[in-house]
Each structure stands twice: as structure tokens, then as C-alpha cells.
Scaffold this active site. Sequence first.
Site, PDB file in Angstrom:
ATOM      1  CE  LYS A  82     -12.646  12.512 -89.279  1.00 33.88           C
ATOM      2  NZ  LYS A  82     -12.174  12.241 -87.921  1.00 33.88           N
ATOM      3  N   GLY A 184     -24.420   7.111 -76.863  1.00 29.96           N
ATOM      4  CA  GLY A 184     -23.896   6.326 -77.987  1.00 29.96           C
ATOM      5  C   GLY A 184     -22.980   5.230 -77.489  1.00 29.96           C
ATOM      6  CB  VAL A 185     -23.332   2.023 -75.966  1.00 26.65           C
ATOM      7  CG1 VAL A 185     -23.369   2.802 -74.675  1.00 26.65           C
ATOM      8  CG2 VAL A 185     -24.749   1.619 -76.368  1.00 26.65           C
TER       9      VAL A 185
HETATM   10  N1  PHE Z   1     -11.329   8.631 -86.621  1.00 27.45           N
HETATM   11  C1  PHE Z   1     -10.538   8.642 -85.434  1.00 27.45           C
HETATM   12  C2  PHE Z   1     -10.232  10.069 -85.011  1.00 27.45           C
HETATM   13  O1  PHE Z   1     -10.917  10.987 -85.410  1.00 27.45           O
HETATM   14  C3  PHE Z   1      -9.333   7.760 -85.551  1.00 27.45           C
HETATM   15  C4  PHE Z   1      -8.380   8.020 -86.682  1.00 27.45           C
HETATM   16  C5  PHE Z   1      -7.277   8.753 -86.455  1.00 27.45           C
HETATM   17  C6  PHE Z   1      -8.526   7.458 -87.927  1.00 27.45           C
HETATM   18  C7  PHE Z   1      -6.322   8.929 -87.412  1.00 27.45           C
HETATM   19  C8  PHE Z   1      -7.582   7.664 -88.902  1.00 27.45           C
HETATM   20  C9  PHE Z   1      -6.475   8.379 -88.653  1.00 27.45           C
HETATM   21  O2  PHE Z   1      -9.373  10.339 -84.212  1.00 27.45           O
END
Ligand code: PHE
Length: 355
Positions: A82, A184-185
Site C-alpha cells: 500500500k 460515507g456515500v
Molecule cells: N484500494 C482498493 C482496495 O483497498 C482497491 C485496489 C486494490 C487498488 C488493488 C489497487 C490495487 O482494495
Amino acid sequence: MAGSMRDWIEKWDGLGVVVHYDAPSEAWFYVALHDDTLGPPTGGCRMKLYAHPDDGLVDALRLARGMTYKWAGIDLPFGGGKSVIALSRPLRGEERVETLLRFGGLLQSLRGAYWTGEDLGTTPEDMATIARATRYVHGVKKPGEPAVDPGPYTARGVLAGIRGAAEHFLGKENLAGVSVLIQGVGHVGEPLARSLAESGARLILSDLDSERARGLAAELGAEVVGAEAIDTPCDVFAPCAVGGVLNAETIPRLQCRIVAGSANNQLREDGDANRLRDRGILYVPDYVVNAGGAIGLALLGRKRSDAEIEERIDGIREAILAILEESAERGEAPVKAADRRAERNLERKAAALAE
Ligand code: PHE
């Protein structure tokens, strides 16, 4: 806060973190690589104002770990990662674009060690911007075009999850008359509200932007409550905004029977799962119920058809039923059963790799 960044990294069980200070924007970039057993660390990019940049690092570390479990839970070949762009002031216009391009440049320098996509605080347009600087972005089909918004995919999965939970816990075959409070919408909450309204659910909406909640409520015939009104009586509470909403202070106030929503990291700490169980509230693990966006983006990248993607996302209902049954049999919080399932997949793959 001196030393706290080091403390958090010391306590973390991931692979490593890339830390960069972007002087022109005064923002910090964090790329957290948690696990690559199943594939390259992959997860969204969150962009947010933080009181202290270290808070952004903590978010990145916790969210990356969540992604490892999310991918393992749905058995797709990606690892946990992330990124967070921790802002000290809002960025708009050209400055936002320039910052995102530099962020993309950082990702390009990592040569695929991490893949990104949309998350809280970033938009499909932002992803298209990042994609001008790097190829390691999910959701961008053609350079120059806005990226695919994972929100509707996530919402479809949350709907499937709510169906499974209502079936298991309330004995409801369908959602007619079931009351759902959506917190949250935005990118997920709005499409979720629309499909729940179609299913005949009774909707209660809340958003920090009360205009937005009111507008959608008028359209869908829903009720509106303030953004903090988590003590509103309802069958299902669906947190679809920030994390940490389930904690020692809020859990005693909940007036719902089920919690199932799209926000990542809904529990502030691990013990909150038992707090919910002790109150007789069914907490559907966030990373299972919100996996639709990840499934959608991952499969789009593999050029799968919409029908196949939808079928896979709808499978979240069965996955949740299996988790809820296993945890009910053992008398444990569902998150335990979900973690075990994910860890089983990770161990199986690690064993195969070691052979
Ligand atoms: N951010 C979203 C999640 O947490 C979607 C996402 C998944 C974005 C994978 C990028 C890669 O699931």
C-alpha cells in the site's frame, strides 16, 4: 514524536518501506511492501492530510498488511502493499498533477516491486496522471484515459457480503425491509446505496458532506443522519469511509446487528473483534467484504470479461457464508476464521515455493 517512525517499523512484520520526502509539495511518500508470497505487493494509493506525517506511515503499514490478507483470502496472485501520500496541506490543480507525476516516478524506479491503484483520497484521474510516469498502475487501460473506478466493483462485493451476512445472521433470504446505515456515500457508498435501494432495503445515509448525503437520500427515498450518528438503530451498519470506526469508545454505542462495509481497517485494534462478538454484533471482516475492488482491478488487468469479474465478486457471498459458519461452530469472532483461511493459502504457497 521523535523515534516513533522507527518504533512502528520495528514492530511491523512486513518486507520493507520506501520513504521519500517530496520537497516541492512538502508531502511524504510511503510505499509499504508487506508480503510477496503470492505475487508482487499490490494495493491502492491513499492521499490524505495528516496531522503528523508519521500517521501516514502507520496507515501505510497497517493497510499493506490488510492487502496481504485480502489477496490471500480471495486467492489471487498478488502480495500485500500500500502507498500513502501524506499531505501537510491540500494539493490542487497543477501542483497536484506535478506531485502525482513525481510519485509515479518513484514507483517506476521500483520496477514493479509495488503496483498501485485508486484508494481513499485518490481518483481515477489521479491514477491516469500517475500512469504517465509509470506502468505499475492498475485500472488504466489506455494511457491518457481516466482509470477505471474500482468503487462500483467494491460496492457489488459489499452488497454480496451483506446478503450473506443477513442470510446467516438474520435468516433473511433477501434484503427487502432490512435497514442499512451507510457511513460515507462516496466512490463506494453511493453505488452501494443505489443497489441496496433496488433490493428494497431501508436506507439511512450519512456523510461528512451533509449536502451530498441529503441529495442522494432525496433521490433514493432514504433517511439522513449526522456523520457521527453510529448509534442509529439499524440491522446493518456499513462503514464506507475511514478506518478505525470500531473501537472501545464506539462499540458500546452501536445499535446494529451486523457490521459489513467497505472501509479498510475498521477495527482500531485486534481486541475490538471480541468486543463486537461480546455485544452480539456480527462483524464481517472488512478485507473479505471489501475485496470486490481488488478483484475487479486485478481481473481487468488480466483482460477478463465483465461477466467473469461479476461472478467472481458475487462469490464473496459464499466466502462469507463459509467464514461465518466456521466461526459460529468454533464460537470465535469471524475475523479469526477469515485470517486462518488467508494464512492457509499463504502457507500452502510458501511451502510450494520452498520445494
Ligand atoms: N484500494 C482498493 C482496495 O483497498 C482497491 C485496489 C486494490 C487498488 C488493488 C489497487 C490495487 O482494495
